[in-house]
Design a protein around this motif. Structure first.
Motif, short mmCIF file in Angstrom:
data_model
loop_
_atom_site.label_atom_id
_atom_site.label_comp_id
_atom_site.label_asym_id
_atom_site.label_seq_id
_atom_site.Cartn_x
_atom_site.Cartn_y
_atom_site.Cartn_z
N THR A 40 -27.26 -5.70 -40.51
CA THR A 40 -26.63 -7.02 -40.47
C THR A 40 -25.25 -6.90 -41.11
N THR A 41 -24.34 -7.77 -40.72
CA THR A 41 -23.00 -7.75 -41.31
C THR A 41 -22.77 -8.91 -42.26
N GLN A 42 -23.70 -9.86 -42.26
CA GLN A 42 -23.48 -11.09 -43.04
C GLN A 42 -23.73 -10.86 -44.52
N GLU A 119 -18.34 -10.59 -41.23
CA GLU A 119 -18.78 -10.56 -42.62
C GLU A 119 -18.89 -11.96 -43.23
N HIS A 121 -18.57 -16.11 -42.02
CA HIS A 121 -18.44 -17.00 -40.87
C HIS A 121 -17.16 -17.83 -40.97
N LYS A 297 -24.37 -13.77 -33.82
CA LYS A 297 -25.71 -14.08 -34.35
C LYS A 297 -26.57 -12.84 -34.36
N CYS A 299 -25.44 -9.81 -34.79
CA CYS A 299 -24.95 -9.01 -35.92
C CYS A 299 -25.55 -9.48 -37.24
N TRP A 300 -25.86 -10.76 -37.30
CA TRP A 300 -26.44 -11.33 -38.52
C TRP A 300 -27.96 -11.29 -38.53
#
Length: 332
Positions: A40-42, A119, A121, A297, A299-300
């Motif tokens: 995930t990137t978040q 990274e 939003h 989404k 990616c998260w």
């Protein structure tokens, strides 16, 4: 008279085109590496500005086919463009002065020189930039009031406030081209020896130039040229419509009076480059945004099933919040 040159104070936020590309590329690459490592990137952001990552994940070869695909640099650009326009909608909905919108927009642009949209939003950053701009421009609106007005959790705005300031290196004074336009128009009055009947023409010129600045501010030009040159490019475009003065002669007079190291050809080259940025500006289509949002989404680690559950959960709340602020902008 406004200054069209780059001051030492502002120079750190002015880049070459190649330097700007490198900034975007570095942020994009870091997000891709994060996706590889964590799945995930978040990032989670706490109120003190601290960041936390999830635990690294173990992947086998079979899992490679189901991995999320990161956003390209072009897709990130579309996402930023989309939310820059949303930022304007929010400022208009609250009837904020133009200087707040300009400051918030510059904050937003500078934040994403440091970070990828994968990274953090853009919706969260956009709202936090508006909140921060209200503070710095002494038109304070509470996070609760801002959040309520657009049906968003105000705690999110407060959580992101410190990371926005840190990413801006606490350099919160913004010089937008709008003030430079006003300064140049005042100077033009003297240059033209304007009589009373010409003052209205100059006011029309200034209003058209303000609209031209609005267009310029949505491009990458504010990263590449100082505010005075952005203002001159806007005024030149406006002058082509209103035919107020010999613009090249006016530019020569500025160079002489400011003892500038620029030549007239260098200055015109810069103004032409700004015009090119405006001409090649592209707003994403609805199809573009649906595709990018799906990738983001992913990616998260959000599935479509997760999204439908959230929609069901919020459905009852949405009627109430939409009744409170019927004219609030949609920023989803």
């Amino acid at each position: 008279m406004a200054d069209f040159q780059t001051s030492t104070h502002r120079a750190k936020w002015i880049f070459t085109p190649q330097g700007l590309v490198e900034k975007y590329k570095a942020a994009n690459q870091r997000a891709i590496q994060t996706l590889e490592k964590y799945g995930t990137t978040q990032m989670e952001v706490d109120a003190d500005g601290s960041l936390s990552y999830p635990e690294p994940i173990a992947r086998d070869n079979a899992d490679k086919h189901s991995r999320a695909k990161p956003l390209s640099i072009e897709e990130e650009q579309f996402m930023r463009v989309f939310y820059e326009n949303k930022l304007r909608e929010v400022c208009s909905a609250f009837y904020f002065p133009n200087k707040i919108q300009a400051t918030a927009l510059i904050y937003f642009k500078r934040f994403y020189l440091q970070w990828s949209v994968m990274e953090h939003h853009p919706k969260h950053i956009m709202l936090t930039c508006v909140y921060a701009a209200c503070k710095i421009e002494e038109n304070h609106v509470s996070a609760e009031e801002l959040g309520k007005g657009i049906s968003q959790d105000h705690q999110m705005i407060l959580n992101y406030e410190m990371i926005v300031y840190q990413s801006l290196e606490f350099d919160l004074i913004v010089y937008a081209p709008y003030r430079s336009v006003e300064g140049f128009v005042n100077d033009m009055e003297e240059f033209c020896g304007a009589k009373d009947e010409q003052n209205q023409i100059l006011k029309d010129l200034q209003e058209t130039a303000r609209i031209e600045v609005d267009k310029i501010m949505l491009t990458d030009a504010p990263h590449l040229f100082p505010p005075g040159q952005l203002a001159l490019a806007a005024l030149r475009s406006a002058n082509e419509m209103h035919k107020v003065l010999d613009f090249e002669r006016y530019l020569r007079s500025i160079l002489t009076r400011q003892n500038s190291e620029h030549t007239i050809s260098q200055l015109i080259e810069s103004l032409n480059a700004i015009d090119t940025w405006v001409r090649k500006y592209k707003f994403p289509t609805e199809k573009d945004m649906k595709h990018i949002n799906r990738k983001l989404k992913s990616c998260w680690g959000h599935s479509s099933q997760d999204d439908s559950k959230k929609r069901d959960k919020k459905r009852h709340k949405s009627h109430k919040s939409s009744n409170e602020i019927p004219n609030g902008p949609s920023i989803g």
